[in-house]
Design an enzyme around this catalytic site. Structure first.
Site, PDB file in Angstrom:
ATOM      1  CD  GLN A 112     -25.367  22.138  -9.441  1.00  0.00           C
ATOM      2  OE1 GLN A 112     -25.777  21.558 -10.439  1.00  0.00           O
ATOM      3  NE2 GLN A 112     -24.183  22.721  -9.397  1.00  0.00           N
ATOM      4  CG  ASN A 113     -22.620  18.560  -4.085  1.00  0.00           C
ATOM      5  OD1 ASN A 113     -22.811  18.397  -5.297  1.00  0.00           O
ATOM      6  ND2 ASN A 113     -21.497  19.059  -3.608  1.00  0.00           N
ATOM      7  CG  ASP A 115     -22.522  15.560  -0.445  1.00  0.00           C
ATOM      8  OD1 ASP A 115     -21.754  15.531  -1.435  1.00  0.00           O
ATOM      9  OD2 ASP A 115     -22.705  16.597   0.252  1.00  0.00           O
ATOM     10  CG  HIS A 130     -30.507  19.570  -7.298  1.00  0.00           C
ATOM     11  ND1 HIS A 130     -29.396  19.495  -8.114  1.00  0.00           N
ATOM     12  CD2 HIS A 130     -31.313  20.500  -7.847  1.00  0.00           C
ATOM     13  CE1 HIS A 130     -29.547  20.352  -9.127  1.00  0.00           C
ATOM     14  NE2 HIS A 130     -30.695  20.966  -8.985  1.00  0.00           N
ATOM     15  CB  THR A 200     -20.965  22.569 -10.757  1.00  0.00           C
ATOM     16  OG1 THR A 200     -22.145  22.143 -11.447  1.00  0.00           O
ATOM     17  CG2 THR A 200     -20.713  24.054 -10.996  1.00  0.00           C
ATOM     18  CG  ASN A 225     -14.326  21.890 -13.174  1.00  0.00           C
ATOM     19  OD1 ASN A 225     -13.630  20.937 -13.473  1.00  0.00           O
ATOM     20  ND2 ASN A 225     -15.647  21.832 -13.131  1.00  0.00           N
TER      21      ASN A 225
END
Ligand code: BV8
Ligand code: ZN
Length: 270
Positions: A112-113, A115, A130, A200, A225
């Site tokens: 989803q990053n 960068d 994304h 996430t 996480n």
């Protein structure tokens, strides 16, 4: 499924036999990543306090409405993130996933990053759900523009071909995901033997449906996480802690299992 103090993840970390056995047999391993993976590189996460920009929540800025209403504010935010991301380096989580790509017959990263840190670390199979902050395009004629071209223009960059507004090539809220990336991600999730969700919060859709899709198709679902998320109750293994230490230790453990030379604490830090 214990909580470990940061840095407590070492070669002897408590990866369950079930996980190690599933990884030992796995043909296809998929990693699903979010902002938490880049946190240790210095990239602010979305939901953390540092995600807020000038009192606007990311959801408010990352939308066509916000862009049309105040393109200067939205560009200020993206210019800031472009410069920050250009100034930092991938971290141990990224490098661990590069190593895992060499260990399995088939391996893919669904991120989803925006960068680009997985690619900068050397990962090859990366599905960008994304978009990517290093790409831009004109909203009128579609002409692509590099970060160099947009960042040297003062204020809101314009298209040299038609004068149209230029936007970052990322998916804004209310916008559809790039079809080719989404389709490839669904195929990967549906055929994964082990699916590892890393860093996430699992609240943004349709991305957040992928771990559940994988689980329903029989994948062994792992979550990494420091905090439990809505996905934790469905995970077969919850590795609670920062992903840099955990993913490095997991790769060390797997390499120790395979023919590779036993790894030391030093190589864990590298
Ligand atoms: C769409 C790019 C079709 C831009 C992003 C169904 C139900 C409810 C809502 C919806 C739904 N379907 C659609 C929606 C609306 C919306 C949505 O999901 N809203 C949410 C907020 C409820 N989805 C959309 O709009 C999507 N499009 O559905 O189109 C459509 C079309 C028309 C009309 C209707 C539908 C598009 C979504 C994509 C938006 N773009 N990014 C940019 O970046 O500028 S989303 C962006 O936010 C990121 O890409 C990422 O996806 C998300 C942030 O989540 P995370 O990455 O998980 O980060 P977060 O900060 O939340 O969490 C970090 C985690 O890391 C934490 O858990 C933390 O504990 C952990 N952590 C911290 N440190 C570490 C760590 N973990 C490990 N190690 C550490 N060291
Ligand atoms: Zn144009």
């Amino acid at each position: 499924m214990g909580a470990f103090a940061p840095g407590a993840w070492t070669l002897t970390a408590e990866f369950s036999d079930r996980l190690l056995a599933r990884l030992a047999d796995a043909k296809f391993v998929v990693a699903f990543t979010g902002a938490g993976v880049s946190a240790e590189s210095g990239v602010p996460t979305f939901r953390g306090a540092e995600g807020i920009w000038k009192k606007s929540k990311p959801e408010e800025l990352a939308s066509m409405n916000a862009f049309m209403k105040n393109p200067a504010l939205v560009w200020e935010w993206y210019a800031h993130r472009k410069k920050l991301i250009a100034s930092i380096q991938p971290n141990r989580s990224h490098t661990a996933l590069v190593r895992m790509e060499q260990m399995f017959q088939q391996f893919a990263i669904i991120t989803q990053n925006i960068d680009n840190l997985h690619r900068r670390a050397g990962s090859r199979t990366v599905y960008e759900l994304h978009g990517n902050i290093e790409r831009n395009y004109c909203i009128t004629c579609g002409r692509p523009q590099t970060n160099e071209e947009v960042l040297r223009q003062p204020g809101v960059p314009r298209c040299p071909a038609c004068g149209g507004l230029v936007r970052p090539d990322v998916v804004w809220f209310g916008e559809f995901l790039p079809e080719d990336q989404w389709d490839a991600s669904v195929r990967a999730a549906e055929s994964a033997d082990v699916f590892i969700s890393i860093g996430t919060s699992g609240v943004v859709y349709p991305a957040a449906s992928l771990p559940v899709m994988a689980k329903l198709r029989g994948a062994f679902l792992v979550e990494v996480n420091p905090e439990p998320t809505p996905l934790t109750e469905r995970a077969d293994e919850f590795l609670q802690g920062a992903s840099g230490g955990i993913m490095s230790a997991l790769v060390a453990r797997l390499s120790a299992g395979k023919s590779g030379p036993p790894l030391t604490e030093q190589s864990l830090q590298s």
